[in-house]
Structure formats: structure tokens, C-alpha cells
Design an enzyme around this catalytic site. Structure first.
Site, mmCIF file in Angstrom:
data_model
loop_
_atom_site.group_PDB
_atom_site.id
_atom_site.type_symbol
_atom_site.label_atom_id
_atom_site.label_comp_id
_atom_site.label_asym_id
_atom_site.label_seq_id
_atom_site.Cartn_x
_atom_site.Cartn_y
_atom_site.Cartn_z
ATOM 1 N N GLU A 1 11.097 15.232 15.324
ATOM 2 C CA GLU A 1 11.147 15.381 13.991
ATOM 3 C C GLU A 1 10.299 16.425 13.257
ATOM 4 O O GLU A 1 9.194 16.215 13.386
ATOM 5 C CB GLU A 1 10.720 13.898 13.194
ATOM 6 C CG GLU A 1 11.222 13.727 11.659
ATOM 7 C CD GLU A 1 10.965 12.396 11.342
ATOM 8 O OE1 GLU A 1 9.840 11.890 11.415
ATOM 9 O OE2 GLU A 1 11.729 11.616 10.693
ATOM 10 N N LYS B 1 0.851 -1.226 0.008
ATOM 11 C CA LYS B 1 -0.059 0.107 -0.114
ATOM 12 C C LYS B 1 0.746 1.291 -0.082
ATOM 13 O O LYS B 1 1.598 1.398 1.010
ATOM 14 C CB LYS B 1 -0.911 -0.038 1.291
ATOM 15 C CG LYS B 1 -1.973 1.081 1.158
ATOM 16 C CD LYS B 1 -2.393 1.582 2.515
ATOM 17 C CE LYS B 1 -1.711 2.705 3.030
ATOM 18 N NZ LYS B 1 -1.702 3.900 2.385
ATOM 19 N N GLU C 1 10.990 1.222 9.580
ATOM 20 C CA GLU C 1 11.948 2.253 9.278
ATOM 21 C C GLU C 1 11.285 3.542 9.589
ATOM 22 O O GLU C 1 10.385 3.689 8.933
ATOM 23 C CB GLU C 1 12.151 2.350 7.946
ATOM 24 C CG GLU C 1 13.010 0.970 7.409
ATOM 25 C CD GLU C 1 14.507 0.914 7.689
ATOM 26 O OE1 GLU C 1 15.047 1.748 8.304
ATOM 27 O OE2 GLU C 1 14.796 -0.257 7.709
ATOM 28 N N CYS D 1 13.703 10.686 6.284
ATOM 29 C CA CYS D 1 13.757 10.349 7.583
ATOM 30 C C CYS D 1 15.192 10.433 8.386
ATOM 31 O O CYS D 1 15.405 10.647 9.382
ATOM 32 C CB CYS D 1 13.419 8.796 7.760
ATOM 33 S SG CYS D 1 14.299 7.726 6.541
HETATM 34 P P1 TAP Z 1 2.441 7.841 8.405
HETATM 35 O O1 TAP Z 1 1.077 8.076 8.876
HETATM 36 O O2 TAP Z 1 3.336 6.945 9.174
HETATM 37 O O3 TAP Z 1 2.034 7.366 7.015
HETATM 38 C C1 TAP Z 1 2.881 6.486 6.529
HETATM 39 C C2 TAP Z 1 2.287 5.178 5.888
HETATM 40 O O4 TAP Z 1 1.422 4.308 6.664
HETATM 41 C C3 TAP Z 1 1.188 5.607 4.722
HETATM 42 O O5 TAP Z 1 1.052 4.828 3.771
HETATM 43 C C4 TAP Z 1 -0.152 5.842 5.837
HETATM 44 O O6 TAP Z 1 -1.276 5.769 4.695
HETATM 45 C C5 TAP Z 1 0.121 4.573 6.483
HETATM 46 N N1 TAP Z 1 -0.607 4.416 7.597
HETATM 47 C C6 TAP Z 1 -1.107 5.384 8.366
HETATM 48 N N2 TAP Z 1 -1.981 4.677 9.411
HETATM 49 C C7 TAP Z 1 -2.114 3.445 9.299
HETATM 50 C C8 TAP Z 1 -2.472 2.686 9.854
HETATM 51 N N3 TAP Z 1 -3.358 2.759 10.954
HETATM 52 N N4 TAP Z 1 -2.395 1.261 9.546
HETATM 53 C C9 TAP Z 1 -1.631 0.992 8.635
HETATM 54 N N5 TAP Z 1 -1.063 1.994 7.746
HETATM 55 C C10 TAP Z 1 -1.128 3.287 8.207
HETATM 56 O O7 TAP Z 1 3.059 9.034 7.904
HETATM 57 P P2 TAP Z 1 2.101 10.406 7.574
HETATM 58 O O8 TAP Z 1 1.084 11.068 8.267
HETATM 59 O O9 TAP Z 1 2.427 10.486 6.055
HETATM 60 O O10 TAP Z 1 3.445 11.854 7.987
HETATM 61 C C11 TAP Z 1 3.464 12.036 9.419
HETATM 62 C C12 TAP Z 1 4.894 12.310 9.939
HETATM 63 O O11 TAP Z 1 5.548 11.108 9.940
HETATM 64 C C13 TAP Z 1 5.498 13.403 9.234
HETATM 65 O O12 TAP Z 1 5.168 14.466 9.501
HETATM 66 C C14 TAP Z 1 6.947 12.928 9.755
HETATM 67 O O13 TAP Z 1 7.257 13.229 10.655
HETATM 68 C C15 TAP Z 1 6.832 11.242 9.591
HETATM 69 N N6 TAP Z 1 7.311 10.682 8.384
HETATM 70 C C16 TAP Z 1 8.381 9.892 8.259
HETATM 71 C C17 TAP Z 1 8.729 9.278 7.341
HETATM 72 C C18 TAP Z 1 9.947 8.203 7.594
HETATM 73 S S1 TAP Z 1 10.500 7.798 6.177
HETATM 74 N N7 TAP Z 1 10.488 8.212 8.679
HETATM 75 C C19 TAP Z 1 7.901 9.072 6.251
HETATM 76 C C20 TAP Z 1 7.064 9.998 6.090
HETATM 77 C C21 TAP Z 1 6.384 10.566 7.273
HETATM 78 P P3 TAP Z 1 -1.784 7.259 4.195
HETATM 79 O O14 TAP Z 1 -0.739 8.200 4.734
HETATM 80 O O15 TAP Z 1 -1.992 6.816 2.711
HETATM 81 O O16 TAP Z 1 -3.073 7.471 4.926
#
Ligand code: TAP
Length: 491
Positions: free
Chosen positions: A385, A177, A252, A286
């Protein structure tokens, strides 16, 4: 433009027919809609992946046979590199040269794991030396089964590749996904895998939200392994879900990575790597080195040069020539970063440059690259972060101070050190409590080298042979090899 789910080798509409809008972060325009999978679609996909694993023989193929598919996918990505990179830009916002680099890396990742799949044929088992000579024993590696992979929006195709390539090389089947914000290139990956003739069910790509499709993947009993990249809170949820059925899990997560610059470092080079470490991909990385620690002998001079160069960064639509900083990925992310800067100011930090919407941009999730100084070490700007183009710069006196400040974090993803004194740089590298350490640079990432964090930055390692092992079980096969009867019950 694709707007269906790729399940069991076919493009299908979601059972319940939901959709989600795709917004270009540079223009705020809705470009298209994509399908939103629900638990019903996930169930169909997991069952297809199970069948491909349990009955259709994907794990029984030789490594060389699987490698052919992986190489065909790598070729497919390369043959459409510019087109895919463009999609990444309009979906994620990053400058085109960065997207182009990512797409090339994604192809390289499939080639690399094709090589490791081939090696699995030449090195299928390890003989175990037993003290008891009546037995022989060997260890073999086998694929875990069906992997459920969930990825973020910062490196859409690359994160998909980091999971799909090693999973397929290992002999797992996979349900992936992508992030709802950036699904377009994952759909292209499905199309490329389809053109490469990948057997049905081996790779399933479902767009949809985390709370619905993601949650259904992590809860599904048919999934043996969860592989996740994203935020800490969702990582915790995934680990809790994995704990219920003892699913294998690799995470990660985020970081707040330090970059220590000693006063013997070349200031120009340090400025270049600091900027690369925090402004690449709009700081949505990240491993971004978001806490820069500079020894006090060069602190003022380095800060002045950093501000000077940061002010020159060309901001704009990632498709424009020469742009080095695009928009943030979404309104939500933009607003979160703006709020983090405001909170830093409230906590007493000084904005040395940036911190505002750049002039001339009425639309798009743009933000100036931002340097903060005087950030209190107990404030969120220093400890949490931000995931945007925001760096905190702080002076230090001694090597011991620098190490203590660098390691004083609940995260441990990456760390960097810069010094002309090689012995000192190696000593500091050894002292960092982080999974990835750079000396005299920040961020270069290699498919061959392990990637992952200490502490709350995650569990397990991706890339290199470690990435393959993420998708493998170890089986012991022990044989009684003596002619003498065992003689315990039957004498
Ligand atoms: P997350 O919410 O962690 O999203 C990452 C992935 O997890 C997306 O595909 C998301 O889906 C999915 N996800 C969300 N809730 C889930 C659940 N209950 N069960 C399974 N999968 C689920 O990150 P975000 O909201 O995009 O970003 C929020 C913060 O996370 C950012 O501000 C940043 O600080 C951090 N972040 C860190 C990284 C890395 S590489 N460390 C990458 C992105 C963000 P959808 O988004 O499609 O709904």
C-alpha cells in the site's frame, strides 16, 4: 479551538498536561495545540465509560431512547456542516467538497444507526427451535460493554462516526482516540454529543498519540472491545493486545485493491472511475484501487486518456474553488509516498505522469498525481500500500490472467471490474477474493452495506447491520418448560 480531553461529560486538561501541535498540511503552519492524553487520562475515561455502562443504565435504555441521542447528534453535525468541513480541510488537507461530503455522510451514519437502534426494540429476541420439546430457548443480543476505538487520519470525522454511531446504538459506551494528526473534528463531535445531552461517560474522546494514549486503551482491562482502522502493523499489535484478555476485536486495515478493465468497457467512463478510485482524498484511502489492470486491446488508448486527464487535475489548498487534489496529510506521509515512487523507479517502473512536487508550491505537502507503468509484479510498488495519489497500470490478456493478477495479494479489501458484459462482470466479481467489490465503478460507499476486508485487510465488518453486530454479544436463554421433574439425581 478546543484543546482539552472530553471525559465523563466534561472538558478536562490531561493529568500530565502534554500537548501536540496541529499543522495545516496546505501551509505547514502550526494552527494550534491539542491535548496529549496519557495512560492516566485513559484510565479515568475507561472508568467513566465502565460506570456509564455498568451502573448508569446506558445499555438499559430502549433502542428508541438511544436513537433520540443519535438523531440529535446527526442534527448537530448537519447544523454545522460547512464549519466542520472547513476544519477537516485545514486539518487533513482534502478538498472542501470531499470534506463536505464526508461530514454529510457522518450525520447520515448517526441517523442510520438510530434507525437500527429503534429496530432492536421491535425485534429483541429470536426463538430457537429445539428438538427437545421440554425446553424453550431464545437468543438475545446485548451490548458488549466498553468499546475502545482508534481511528486514522484519512477520514477523521467519518471514521469516528463509523465507530461511535453503531457502538452507541448497540448500547455500548466508548472511549475514542482520533489520529494525532487530525483530531479537530472528533473534538467537535464530542461538543455536539455534549450539546445533544448524551449522559456523562457514554462517549469519551481523548486526543493523543498512538504509542501512549492508543496503547493505554488497547491494554486497559476495563475495555471489552477494540475497534481499529489503520495500518496493518498497528492492527497486528491491537490483535495481540486483544488476545491477552480475549477482548472482542474488529480491524479495518489496508489494501492494494485491483481494478480490472476489460476491452469492451467504455474508455471515458473507465478513466473517470480509475481517477476517482485513486486520486480521491489524495489516494489516502484504504480501498483505493491502486492496481489497474487493463485488457491489452485498449491498454494504450486508455493509458493515454488517463495521463491526459490526470495532467489536468487542479492541485491546491483544499479551501480553493475547483481544487481536486490537496496536499498529503503530513510531511511523513508525503516523504513516504515520494520514497515509494523513487523505489518503483529503481525497480524499473516508468513514470507515465506526475511523481514530482507540483510547480508553484514551495510550502505544503503537495505531490502530483502519479501514474506508474512497467511496474515489476514483485516490487513494493505493486504489492504494498502506498497510500498516496499513485496508481500502477498493467496490461493483461485473458479473464483468467486478470483474476489471477488481481487476487495475487496478501490484501483483500476491495476490487473493481469494468465491462459491458454483465455476465462476465458478475463472474469476475464472484472470483475476487475481497470484501468489497464494485462493478462498473470504484469507491462508492453506502452506510447500509457491509465494509471490511478478506485476508490481511482486516477482521469483521463495519457499516450496515454488520456494523451494529460488531458491538453486540449473543446470549442464549433456555428454560425448562416441562411439568415433569428432570429426574436425573432425584428420581
Ligand atoms: P497507524 O499508525 O496505523 O495509525 C492509525 C491509528 O492508530 C492512529 O490513531 C494512531 O495514533 C494509532 N496507533 C499507532 N500506534 C498505536 C499503538 N501502538 N496502539 C494503539 N494505537 C496506535 O497509521 P499511520 O501511521 O497514521 O499511517 C501509516 C500507514 O498506515 C499509511 O502510510 C497507510 O499505508 C496506512 N494507513 C491505512 C489506513 C487505512 S484506513 N487502512 C489509514 C491510515 C493509514 P497516532 O497516529 O495518533 O499516533
Amino acid at each position: 479551538m478546543r484543546n482539552e480531553l472530553y471525559i465523563d461529560g466534561k472538558w478536562v486538561a490531561p493529568v500530565k498536561g502534554g500537548t501536540c501541535e496541529v499543522i495545516n498540511p496546505a501551509t505547514e503552519e502550526v494552527m494550534q495545540t491539542i491535548a496529549s492524553a496519557t495512560a492516566e487520562d485513559v484510565d479515568i475515561a475507561v472508568k467513566a465509560a465502565r460506570r456509564a455502562f455498568d451502573k448508569d443504565g446506558w445499555p438499559k435504555l430502549s433502542g428508541a431512547q438511544r436513537a433520540k441521542y443519535l438523531r440529535a447528534i446527526a442534527d448537530g453535525i448537519r447544523s454545522r456542516q460547512a464549519e466542520i468541513a472547513r476544519l477537516e480541510v485545514i486539518d487533513n488537507g482534502k478538498p472542501f467538497p470531499e470534506a463536505d461530503w464526508d461530514v454529510a455522510d457522518a450525520a447520515g451514519c448517526f441517523d442510520y444507526y438510530a434507525g437500527l437502534a429503534e429496530l432492536m426494540d421491535t425485534n429483541p429476541e429470536e426463538t430457537i427451535a429445539l428438538a427437545d420439546g421440554r425446553f424453550t430457548s431464545k437468543a438475545v443480543k446485548e451490548p458488549i460493554g466498553v468499546a475502545g476505538a482508534i481511528i486514522p487520519w484519512n477520514y477523521p470525522l467519518l471514521m469516528a462516526s463509523w465507530k461511535v454511531a453503531p457502538a452507541l446504538a448497540a448500547g455500548c459506551t466508548i472511549v475514542l482516540k482520533p489520529a494525532e494528526l487530525t483530531s479537530l473534528t472528533a473534538l467537535e463531535l464530542a461538543a455536539i454529543a455534549d450539546e445533544a445531552g448524551l449522559p456523562p461517560g457514554v462517549l469519551n474522546i481523548l486526543t493523543g498519540s498512538g504509542s501512549v494514549a492508543g496503547q493505554a486503551i488497547i491494554d486497559h482491562k476495563g475495555v471489552d472491545k477494540l475497534a481499529f482502522t489503520g495500518s496493518g502493523p498497528v492492527g497486528s499489535k491491537i490483535m495481540a493486545a486483544a488476545a491477552r484478555d480475549i477482548k472482542r476485536v474488529s480491524l479495518e486495515l489496508g489494501g492494494k485493491s485491483p481494478f480490472v478493465v476489460f476491452d469492451d468497457a467504455d474508455i471515458e467512463r473507465a478513466v473517470e472511475w480509475i481517477m476517482f478510485g485513486i486520486f480521491w482524498n489524495q489516494g489516502q484511502v484504504c480501498s483505493a484501487t491502486s492496481r489497474v489492470l487493463v485488457q491489452d486491446g485498449i491498454y494504450e488508448r486508455l493509458l493515454a486518456r488517463l495521463v491526459e486527464e490526470t495532467d489536468k487535475i487542479k492541485i491546491g489548498n483544499g479551501l480553493e474553488e475547483g481544487v481536486l487534489l490537496g496536499p498529503l496529510v503530513s510531511k511523513r506521509q508525503h516523504d513516504q509516498v515520494v520514497a515509494a515512487i523513487a523505489a518503483a523507479k529503481d525497480a524499473g517502473a516508468t513514470i507515465a505522469c506526475g511523481g514530482e512536487r507540483p510547480e508553484g508550491f514551495d510550502k505544503g505537502y503537495y505531490l502530483q498525481p502519479t501514474i506508474l507503468t512497467g511496474v515489476p509484479l514483485d516490487s513494493a510498488a505493486w504489492t504494498e500500500e502506498i497510500f498516496g495519489p499513485v496508481v500502477c497500470v498493467h496490461p493483461f490478456e485473458t479473464e483468467e490472467d486478470a483474476i489471477a493478477l488481481a487476487n495475487d495479494s496478501r490484501f483483500g479489501l476491495a476490487a473493481a471490474v469494468m465491462s459491458k458484459d454483465d455476465i462476465r462482470a458478475e463472474r469476475v466479481a464472484a472470483a475476487f477474493r475481497a470484501g468489497i467489490v464494485w462493478i462498473n465503478c470504484s469507491q462508492p460507499t453506502f452506510t447500509e452495506a457491509p465494509w471490511g476486508g478478506y485476508k490481511e485487510s482486516g477482521i469483521g465488518r463495519e457499516l450496515g447491520r454488520w456494523g451494529l453486530e460488531n458491538y453486540l454479544e449473543t446470549k442464549q436463554i433456555t428454560k425448562y418448560a416441562s411439568e415433569d421433574p428432570w429426574g436425573w439425581y432425584i428420581k
